[in-house]
Design a protein around this motif. Structure first.
Motif, short mmCIF file in Angstrom:
data_model
loop_
_atom_site.label_atom_id
_atom_site.label_comp_id
_atom_site.label_asym_id
_atom_site.label_seq_id
_atom_site.Cartn_x
_atom_site.Cartn_y
_atom_site.Cartn_z
N CYS A 164 -25.67 -1.80 -3.60
CA CYS A 164 -25.66 -0.99 -2.38
C CYS A 164 -24.35 -1.22 -1.62
N GLU A 165 -23.97 -0.27 -0.80
CA GLU A 165 -22.75 -0.40 -0.01
C GLU A 165 -22.88 -1.61 0.91
N GLY A 166 -21.87 -2.47 0.91
CA GLY A 166 -21.93 -3.70 1.68
C GLY A 166 -22.71 -4.80 0.98
N LYS A 176 -14.36 -7.27 -1.32
CA LYS A 176 -13.76 -7.72 -0.07
C LYS A 176 -14.23 -9.14 0.21
N LYS A 217 -19.28 -5.47 -1.40
CA LYS A 217 -18.81 -4.19 -1.93
C LYS A 217 -18.32 -3.36 -0.75
N PRO A 218 -17.03 -3.07 -0.69
CA PRO A 218 -16.49 -2.34 0.47
C PRO A 218 -17.05 -0.91 0.55
N SER A 219 -17.10 -0.40 1.75
CA SER A 219 -17.55 0.99 1.92
C SER A 219 -16.48 1.94 1.36
N ASN A 220 -16.94 3.01 0.78
CA ASN A 220 -16.06 4.05 0.23
C ASN A 220 -15.11 3.55 -0.85
#
Length: 268
Positions: free
Chosen positions: A169-171, A216, A229-232
């Motif tokens: 998932c994002e983040g 990140k 996991k960085p956004s975008n």
């Protein structure tokens, strides 16, 4: 000088462990009773971060004796989450030879899950993870996405990012152990299947993955690095050929070093 440096590091580690025996007793006891390799504060950090994650499954590659697995599963249990921890553990080779063969290591990790009350939170994948069987491990995931993946195994984080990053998932949380610009090149053997290259392999591969914007960093304790996991982030930048080149370069360095020392490449 190297001996003095090693002695100093061991003294510092002993002092830290003595301190943590009183300040971090739950994870100190866990480490002691499962023969964990990391400091208790690392297992506590894993627990704390996992406790804050959404109720989604987690994958850990490299369970070893199960110390980190228990810390992660405790977080799921204490937060009353329905999600599970998928533990990928090959049960042979490396430090596992000190325990015995496959059967002995499988029995040991399961006994630790039972002893610390987390068998219900864990799905075990007792095989060596490869690009070819990765989908078998993924088939154990029963949530729409992953909340985290953890690597404390063979340094092949390129494989883990390829298999699991798209599901994260994002983040989502990513934890990587053995991140250090260090090598102790030696012949490949059952005890040292990467010939002393695991740390530097992890270090260079992760640095490349950071350059691609897919990881990140947020925290680092010793040789364990935590990130998200960085956004975008754009996974199309990930390139297995570039990763394979890094792996080949390190193997060439190892062989050149052994040749310079007149040491056989393999001791198997």
């Amino acid at each position: 000088m190297l001996q003095l440096n090693s002695s100093f590091k061991q003294s510092v580690k002993s002092l830290v462990l003595s301190y943590e025996q009183f300040t971090n007793s739950r994870f100190y006891k866990l480490r002691a009773e499962t023969n964990g390799m990391l400091l208790p504060i690392v297992y506590r950090k894993m627990y704390d971060l996992c406790s804050q994650l959404p109720d989604l499954d987690i994958i850990e590659v490299g369970g070893a004796t199960g110390t980190g697995s228990v810390a992660l599963a405790w977080a799921l249990k204490d937060q009353q989450k329905q999600s599970k921890l998928i533990v990928v553990e090959k049960c042979e080779g490396g430090t596992r030879v000190d325990v015995g063969g496959y059967a002995e290591n499988l029995q040991l990790i399961n006994s630790h899950f039972s002893k610390f009350g987390v068998s219900e939170q864990i799905r075990l994948f007792p095989k060596e993870l490869t690009f070819n069987n990765g989908n078998e491990a993924i088939s154990l995931v029963q949530t729409p996405q992953l909340a985290a993946f953890v690597h404390d195994a063979d340094g092949r984080i390129d494989r883990d990012f390829f298999l699991f990053w798209p599901l994260l998932c994002e983040g989502g949380l990513i934890i990587i152990d053995d991140y250090a610009n260090e090598a102790n090149y030696q012949p490949i053997s059952e005890r040292h299947p990467l010939g002393g290259a695991k740390l530097i392999l992890t270090y260079r591969l992760l640095n490349q993955i950071i350059k691609w914007g897919l990881f990140k960093p947020t925290h680092k304790i010793g040789k364990t690095i935590f990130g998200i996991k960085p956004s975008n982030a754009d996974f199309s930048r990930f390139d297995l050929a570039t990763c394979a080149k890094i792996v080949d370069e390190i193997e060439a360095e190892r062989q050149a070093y052994l040749a310079s020392q007149k040491i056989p490449v393999s001791a198997i």
